[in-house]
Write an enzyme that holds these catalytic residues in place. Structure first.
Site, mmCIF file in Angstrom:
data_model
loop_
_atom_site.group_PDB
_atom_site.id
_atom_site.type_symbol
_atom_site.label_atom_id
_atom_site.label_comp_id
_atom_site.label_asym_id
_atom_site.label_seq_id
_atom_site.Cartn_x
_atom_site.Cartn_y
_atom_site.Cartn_z
ATOM 1 N N ARG A 44 1.054 -1.180 -0.149
ATOM 2 C CA ARG A 44 0.141 -0.059 -0.056
ATOM 3 C C ARG A 44 0.914 1.338 -0.085
ATOM 4 O O ARG A 44 1.312 1.633 1.016
ATOM 5 C CB ARG A 44 -0.775 0.129 1.180
ATOM 6 C CG ARG A 44 -1.802 1.227 1.389
ATOM 7 C CD ARG A 44 -2.870 1.170 2.570
ATOM 8 N NE ARG A 44 -3.493 1.998 2.782
ATOM 9 C CZ ARG A 44 -3.393 3.309 3.343
ATOM 10 N NH1 ARG A 44 -2.203 3.471 3.748
ATOM 11 N NH2 ARG A 44 -4.085 4.240 3.504
ATOM 12 N N SER A 115 -12.581 -3.135 1.032
ATOM 13 C CA SER A 115 -13.233 -2.304 2.468
ATOM 14 C C SER A 115 -14.570 -2.163 2.402
ATOM 15 O O SER A 115 -15.129 -1.704 1.541
ATOM 16 C CB SER A 115 -12.225 -1.283 2.433
ATOM 17 O OG SER A 115 -10.938 -1.396 2.472
ATOM 18 N N LYS A 144 -3.717 6.327 8.263
ATOM 19 C CA LYS A 144 -4.694 6.552 7.050
ATOM 20 C C LYS A 144 -5.279 7.877 7.476
ATOM 21 O O LYS A 144 -5.988 7.991 8.107
ATOM 22 C CB LYS A 144 -5.797 5.478 6.891
ATOM 23 C CG LYS A 144 -6.690 5.643 5.723
ATOM 24 C CD LYS A 144 -7.510 4.404 5.521
ATOM 25 C CE LYS A 144 -8.752 4.550 4.796
ATOM 26 N NZ LYS A 144 -8.244 4.424 3.089
HETATM 27 N N1 TZP Z 1 -7.668 1.252 6.398
HETATM 28 C C1 TZP Z 1 -8.387 1.273 7.563
HETATM 29 S S1 TZP Z 1 -7.501 1.918 8.850
HETATM 30 C C2 TZP Z 1 -6.161 1.640 7.904
HETATM 31 C C3 TZP Z 1 -6.350 1.407 6.650
HETATM 32 C C4 TZP Z 1 -5.513 1.275 5.557
HETATM 33 C C5 TZP Z 1 -4.514 1.961 8.459
HETATM 34 C C6 TZP Z 1 -4.169 0.886 9.554
HETATM 35 O O1 TZP Z 1 -2.860 1.182 10.197
HETATM 36 P P1 TZP Z 1 -2.630 0.891 11.383
HETATM 37 O O2 TZP Z 1 -1.311 1.684 11.707
HETATM 38 O O3 TZP Z 1 -2.553 -0.536 11.837
HETATM 39 O O4 TZP Z 1 -3.702 1.523 12.353
#
Ligand code: TZP
Ligand code: MG
Length: 220
Positions: A44, A115, A144
Site C-alpha cells: 500500500r 473495504s 490513514k
Molecule cells: N484502512 C483502515 S485503517 C487503515 C487502513 C489502511 C490503517 C491501518 O494502520 P494501523 O497503523 O494498523 O492503524
C-alpha cells in the site's frame, strides 16, 4: 480460492508501503515480518511521500520476490494495473476505488479484497465478487489520512449477526494487546500497519500477535 484458504491468509495480515517504514527500510521490515510468520502482505504505497514510477515498481517487485520465496500471497492496494503488470496474487480496493465487479473481471481468479463499513456495503461487495472484506477502522489509526469513523469491534459482531459469514479481516489501530478482542468479535484475522512497521522487534511482534490470533481462533 476457497474461503478456508482465504481465512487462513487473513490471520496475520501485513499492510506495508515505504511511507510506513520510518525506523528501517521496507525490505528489512518485510523480511522480519515474513520470518515472524505473516500470512499475507498487502503493498500500500500511499501518501505525500509515496514512491512513483520505476521506484514504485522496483519496491513492489522486491517485496513480491520475498513473499514468493515464503509462499505468502502478495496483493496490491488500489492499483489494478500494477497488480496485473507484475502478476500479483490479488488486489485490495476501497469503496472509492473502481467497483469490485469491474476489478473482478480484470483480475480473474486472483484474490479480491474490498473495504466495507456497513452491512449493506459488505453484502454488495460479496455479490460483486469479493473474496474477503476489510473492516475498520476498528480503533483510532494514524496510518490513514482519510480513514472513516472509528467503528470499534461492534461492527464485526454486527456483520456476523446479520448473516455475513464471509472471510473478514479487522484493520485500524490493531496492536498485540487488541488482537484477541478483534478475533473474539468475529474477524478471521488482523490487518496491521504501524504495530508491525514501527515495532522495536518486528519479528518477535509478529510471532506474538500471530499466536494470539491463532489461540483466540481455537478458543472461539
Ligand atoms: N484502512 C483502515 S485503517 C487503515 C487502513 C489502511 C490503517 C491501518 O494502520 P494501523 O497503523 O494498523 O492503524
Ligand atoms: Mg483505496
Amino acid at each position: 480460492m476457497n474461503q478456508d484458504q482465504i481465512r487462513h491468509y487473513l490471520q496475520m495480515y501485513l499492510v506495508v508501503g515505504s511511507v510506513n517504514c520510518k525506523a528501517s527500510d521496507p525490505i528489512t521490515i518485510v523480511k522480519a515480518a515474513l520470518s515472524g510468520g505473516v500470512t499475507l502482505v498487502q503493498f500500500r504505497e500511499k501518501g505525500a511521500d509515496a514512491l512513483q514510477g520505476t521506484e514504485l515498481l522496483r519496491l513492489a517487485l522486491q517485496i513480491q520476490a520475498l513473499c514468493r520465496a515464503e509462499g505468502v500471497p502478495f496483493i496490491i492496494n488500489d492499483d489494478v494495473d500494477l497488480a496485473l503488470e507484475i502478476d500479483a496474487d490479488g488486489v485490495h480496493i476501497g469503496q472509492d476505488d473502481e467497483n469490485a465487479e469491474a476489478v473482478r473481471a480484470k483480475i480473474g481468479d486472483r484474490i479480491l479484497g474490498v473495504s466495507a463499513h456497513t452491512v449493506s456495503e459488505a453484502r454488495f461487495a460479496m455479490q460483486q465478487g469479493a473474496d474477503y472484506l476489510g473492516i475498520g477502522p476498528i480503533y483510532p489509526t494514524h496510518s490513514k489520512d482519510d480513514a472513516h469513523e472509528v467503528q470499534g469491534t461492534a461492527i464485526l459482531c454486527e456483520l456476523r449477526e446479520n448473516g455475513i459469514h464471509v472471510p473478514l479481516v479487522g484493520i485500524g489501530g490493531i496492536t498485540e494487546e487488541r488482537a484477541a478482542e478483534v478475533i473474539k468479535a468475529g474477524a478471521d484475522g488482523v490487518a496491521v500497519i504501524s504495530a508491525i512497521t514501527e515495532a522495536k522487534d518486528v519479528h518477535e511482534t509478529v510471532v506474538r500477535m500471530k499466536s494470539k490470533v491463532g489461540n483466540t481462533l481455537r478458543e472461539r
